[in-house]
Design a protein around this motif. Structure first.
Motif, PDB file in Angstrom:
ATOM      1  N   GLU A  35     -24.936 -13.159  21.334  1.00  0.00           N
ATOM      2  CA  GLU A  35     -23.808 -13.469  20.460  1.00  0.00           C
ATOM      3  C   GLU A  35     -23.021 -12.203  20.113  1.00  0.00           C
ATOM      4  O   GLU A  35     -21.786 -12.175  20.196  1.00  0.00           O
ATOM      5  N   LEU A  36     -23.722 -11.141  19.750  1.00  0.00           N
ATOM      6  CA  LEU A  36     -23.072  -9.876  19.428  1.00  0.00           C
ATOM      7  C   LEU A  36     -22.323  -9.333  20.646  1.00  0.00           C
ATOM      8  O   LEU A  36     -21.202  -8.837  20.526  1.00  0.00           O
ATOM      9  N   ARG A  37     -22.931  -9.427  21.806  1.00  0.00           N
ATOM     10  CA  ARG A  37     -22.291  -8.977  23.044  1.00  0.00           C
ATOM     11  C   ARG A  37     -20.964  -9.714  23.265  1.00  0.00           C
ATOM     12  O   ARG A  37     -19.950  -9.111  23.607  1.00  0.00           O
ATOM     13  N   GLN A  38     -20.973 -11.026  23.042  1.00  0.00           N
ATOM     14  CA  GLN A  38     -19.762 -11.836  23.209  1.00  0.00           C
ATOM     15  C   GLN A  38     -18.689 -11.424  22.207  1.00  0.00           C
ATOM     16  O   GLN A  38     -17.524 -11.254  22.560  1.00  0.00           O
ATOM     17  N   TYR A  39     -19.075 -11.246  20.942  1.00  0.00           N
ATOM     18  CA  TYR A  39     -18.121 -10.861  19.907  1.00  0.00           C
ATOM     19  C   TYR A  39     -17.508  -9.489  20.205  1.00  0.00           C
ATOM     20  O   TYR A  39     -16.320  -9.271  19.997  1.00  0.00           O
ATOM     21  N   LEU A  40     -18.337  -8.566  20.655  1.00  0.00           N
ATOM     22  CA  LEU A  40     -17.825  -7.237  20.953  1.00  0.00           C
ATOM     23  C   LEU A  40     -16.860  -7.281  22.134  1.00  0.00           C
ATOM     24  O   LEU A  40     -15.816  -6.616  22.119  1.00  0.00           O
ATOM     25  N   ASP A  41     -17.179  -8.066  23.133  1.00  0.00           N
ATOM     26  CA  ASP A  41     -16.278  -8.214  24.276  1.00  0.00           C
ATOM     27  C   ASP A  41     -14.929  -8.765  23.808  1.00  0.00           C
ATOM     28  O   ASP A  41     -13.870  -8.262  24.189  1.00  0.00           O
ATOM     29  N   GLU A  42     -14.955  -9.777  22.955  1.00  0.00           N
ATOM     30  CA  GLU A  42     -13.709 -10.350  22.416  1.00  0.00           C
ATOM     31  C   GLU A  42     -12.933  -9.298  21.625  1.00  0.00           C
ATOM     32  O   GLU A  42     -11.710  -9.179  21.752  1.00  0.00           O
ATOM     33  N   THR A  43     -13.631  -8.537  20.824  1.00  0.00           N
ATOM     34  CA  THR A  43     -12.995  -7.532  19.978  1.00  0.00           C
ATOM     35  C   THR A  43     -12.370  -6.420  20.807  1.00  0.00           C
ATOM     36  O   THR A  43     -11.245  -5.989  20.535  1.00  0.00           O
ATOM     37  N   MET A  44     -13.074  -5.938  21.820  1.00  0.00           N
ATOM     38  CA  MET A  44     -12.563  -4.824  22.617  1.00  0.00           C
ATOM     39  C   MET A  44     -11.382  -5.238  23.495  1.00  0.00           C
ATOM     40  O   MET A  44     -10.574  -4.400  23.874  1.00  0.00           O
ATOM     41  N   ARG A  45     -11.252  -6.520  23.789  1.00  0.00           N
ATOM     42  CA  ARG A  45     -10.110  -6.997  24.577  1.00  0.00           C
ATOM     43  C   ARG A  45      -8.877  -7.240  23.705  1.00  0.00           C
ATOM     44  O   ARG A  45      -7.763  -7.319  24.211  1.00  0.00           O
ATOM     45  N   GLY A  48      -4.196  -4.512  18.834  1.00  0.00           N
ATOM     46  CA  GLY A  48      -3.765  -4.506  17.440  1.00  0.00           C
ATOM     47  C   GLY A  48      -4.936  -4.721  16.508  1.00  0.00           C
ATOM     48  O   GLY A  48      -6.054  -4.338  16.782  1.00  0.00           O
ATOM     49  N   GLY A  49      -4.676  -5.340  15.403  1.00  0.00           N
ATOM     50  CA  GLY A  49      -5.723  -5.576  14.419  1.00  0.00           C
ATOM     51  C   GLY A  49      -5.867  -4.395  13.483  1.00  0.00           C
ATOM     52  O   GLY A  49      -5.070  -3.456  13.470  1.00  0.00           O
ATOM     53  N   ARG A  50      -6.934  -4.431  12.681  1.00  0.00           N
ATOM     54  CA  ARG A  50      -7.142  -3.392  11.669  1.00  0.00           C
ATOM     55  C   ARG A  50      -8.180  -2.361  12.081  1.00  0.00           C
ATOM     56  O   ARG A  50      -8.378  -1.381  11.385  1.00  0.00           O
ATOM     57  N   SER A  51      -8.867  -2.583  13.196  1.00  0.00           N
ATOM     58  CA  SER A  51      -9.787  -1.561  13.689  1.00  0.00           C
ATOM     59  C   SER A  51      -8.980  -0.449  14.349  1.00  0.00           C
ATOM     60  O   SER A  51      -7.776  -0.587  14.574  1.00  0.00           O
ATOM     61  N   VAL A  52      -9.639   0.666  14.646  1.00  0.00           N
ATOM     62  CA  VAL A  52      -8.945   1.823  15.207  1.00  0.00           C
ATOM     63  C   VAL A  52      -9.501   2.123  16.592  1.00  0.00           C
ATOM     64  O   VAL A  52     -10.696   2.408  16.737  1.00  0.00           O
ATOM     65  N   GLN A  53      -8.652   2.063  17.594  1.00  0.00           N
ATOM     66  CA  GLN A  53      -9.006   2.474  18.959  1.00  0.00           C
ATOM     67  C   GLN A  53      -8.761   3.974  19.030  1.00  0.00           C
ATOM     68  O   GLN A  53      -7.644   4.436  18.797  1.00  0.00           O
ATOM     69  N   THR A  54      -9.803   4.764  19.312  1.00  0.00           N
ATOM     70  CA  THR A  54      -9.676   6.217  19.202  1.00  0.00           C
ATOM     71  C   THR A  54      -9.006   6.877  20.394  1.00  0.00           C
ATOM     72  O   THR A  54      -8.561   8.012  20.289  1.00  0.00           O
ATOM     73  N   SER A  55      -8.938   6.213  21.519  1.00  0.00           N
ATOM     74  CA  SER A  55      -8.311   6.798  22.694  1.00  0.00           C
ATOM     75  C   SER A  55      -7.882   5.676  23.633  1.00  0.00           C
ATOM     76  O   SER A  55      -8.382   4.558  23.549  1.00  0.00           O
ATOM     77  N   GLN A  56      -6.969   5.990  24.518  1.00  0.00           N
ATOM     78  CA  GLN A  56      -6.460   4.996  25.451  1.00  0.00           C
ATOM     79  C   GLN A  56      -7.010   5.238  26.855  1.00  0.00           C
ATOM     80  O   GLN A  56      -7.343   6.370  27.217  1.00  0.00           O
ATOM     81  N   LYS A  57      -7.054   4.187  27.636  1.00  0.00           N
ATOM     82  CA  LYS A  57      -7.533   4.267  29.010  1.00  0.00           C
ATOM     83  C   LYS A  57      -6.788   5.375  29.754  1.00  0.00           C
ATOM     84  O   LYS A  57      -5.574   5.502  29.651  1.00  0.00           O
ATOM     85  N   GLY A  58      -7.542   6.183  30.480  1.00  0.00           N
ATOM     86  CA  GLY A  58      -6.962   7.283  31.237  1.00  0.00           C
ATOM     87  C   GLY A  58      -7.044   8.621  30.530  1.00  0.00           C
ATOM     88  O   GLY A  58      -6.993   9.661  31.172  1.00  0.00           O
ATOM     89  N   THR A  71     -14.714  -2.388  13.737  1.00  0.00           N
ATOM     90  CA  THR A  71     -14.489  -3.652  14.448  1.00  0.00           C
ATOM     91  C   THR A  71     -14.740  -4.853  13.546  1.00  0.00           C
ATOM     92  O   THR A  71     -14.168  -5.919  13.774  1.00  0.00           O
ATOM     93  N   TRP A  72     -15.553  -4.680  12.523  1.00  0.00           N
ATOM     94  CA  TRP A  72     -15.848  -5.791  11.610  1.00  0.00           C
ATOM     95  C   TRP A  72     -14.594  -6.291  10.912  1.00  0.00           C
ATOM     96  O   TRP A  72     -14.533  -7.451  10.491  1.00  0.00           O
ATOM     97  N   ARG A  73     -13.579  -5.449  10.822  1.00  0.00           N
ATOM     98  CA  ARG A  73     -12.336  -5.845  10.146  1.00  0.00           C
ATOM     99  C   ARG A  73     -11.507  -6.805  10.995  1.00  0.00           C
ATOM    100  O   ARG A  73     -10.609  -7.471  10.481  1.00  0.00           O
ATOM    101  N   ASP A  74     -11.788  -6.870  12.299  1.00  0.00           N
ATOM    102  CA  ASP A  74     -11.017  -7.714  13.214  1.00  0.00           C
ATOM    103  C   ASP A  74     -11.734  -8.982  13.650  1.00  0.00           C
ATOM    104  O   ASP A  74     -11.111  -9.874  14.209  1.00  0.00           O
ATOM    105  N   ILE A  78     -18.471 -10.179  14.280  1.00  0.00           N
ATOM    106  CA  ILE A  78     -18.957  -8.797  14.193  1.00  0.00           C
ATOM    107  C   ILE A  78     -19.311  -8.481  12.745  1.00  0.00           C
ATOM    108  O   ILE A  78     -20.336  -7.852  12.466  1.00  0.00           O
ATOM    109  N   ALA A  79     -18.488  -8.919  11.810  1.00  0.00           N
ATOM    110  CA  ALA A  79     -18.746  -8.661  10.392  1.00  0.00           C
ATOM    111  C   ALA A  79     -20.102  -9.219   9.966  1.00  0.00           C
ATOM    112  O   ALA A  79     -20.806  -8.591   9.180  1.00  0.00           O
TER     113      ALA A  79
END
Length: 189
Positions: A35-45, A48-58, A71-74, A78-79
């Motif tokens: 379940e956590l794996r699924q939620y994290l996959d959804e979150t990382m895809r 936007g949202g209120r979490s912070v992505q620290t770097s971009q692909k590349g 990630t719990w904020r999105d 996860i929360a």
């Protein structure tokens, strides 16, 4: 489900307090892990949202860690995990504290075929807090070992003070500048 406790043994607690880390198997049941794996996959895809992505692909940092903070904020799923009583109680048991405060959660992904090793570092210099007793709970969502990226620790390194943060892209030798505790003699790494 996540409100039930995972009782820790006295041996686990003492090992943590002495060495600064401990491995606790089966903290999550297989269905909870999935379940956590699924939620994290959804979150990382999600964009936007209120979490912070620290770097971009590349980017160079992204090749070390694809990281998203809070990630719990999105994602409510996860929360449920981040704010669960099970993890809070384990943290209280390990530290001997009567209360625990959440600083943040962060998802760390190593990208297949495009990741660089994460250099040795201590988390404490990255956290802007004065309180002692902070800890991290690391949950591997995939099977890991020494060959594919398991977490590794230097026993008793929590006792080394004044370590500086490490640039994860252009790292320095963290132990070369460490102020080792005088009372323990020369640590063996």
């Amino acid at each position: 489900m996540l409100d039930d406790n995972k009782p820790l043994t006295n041996e686990q607690i003492q090992y943590y307090r002495e060495n600064g880390f401990v491995q606790i198997d089966d903290m999550l049941k297989p269905d909870e892990l999935e379940e956590l794996r699924q939620y994290l996959d959804e979150t990382m895809r999600q964009e936007g949202g209120r979490s912070v992505q620290t770097s971009q692909k590349g980017n160079a940092y992204y090749k070390v860690l694809n990281q998203r903070v809070n990630t719990w904020r999105d994602h409510g799923g996860i929360a449920r995990f981040v704010l669960s009583r099970r993890f809070a109680q384990a943290a209280k048991d390990l530290t001997g504290s009567s209360g625990i405060r959440l600083f943040h959660d962060h998802a760390l992904l190593k990208m297949p075929h495009d990741s660089r090793p994460t250099p040795w570092h201590q988390d404490w210099p990255y956290w802007p807090m004065n309180e002692t007793g902070a800890l991290s709970i690391w949950i591997a969502l995939d099977d890991v070992d020494e060959n594919n990226g398991c977490m590794m620790f230097v026993p008793k390194s929590q006792k080394i003070k004044n370590l500086k943060s490490v640039d994860l892209v252009e790292p320095h030798d963290i132990l070369a500048t460490a102020a080792r505790p005088a009372s323990t003699g020369t640590p063996r790494w």
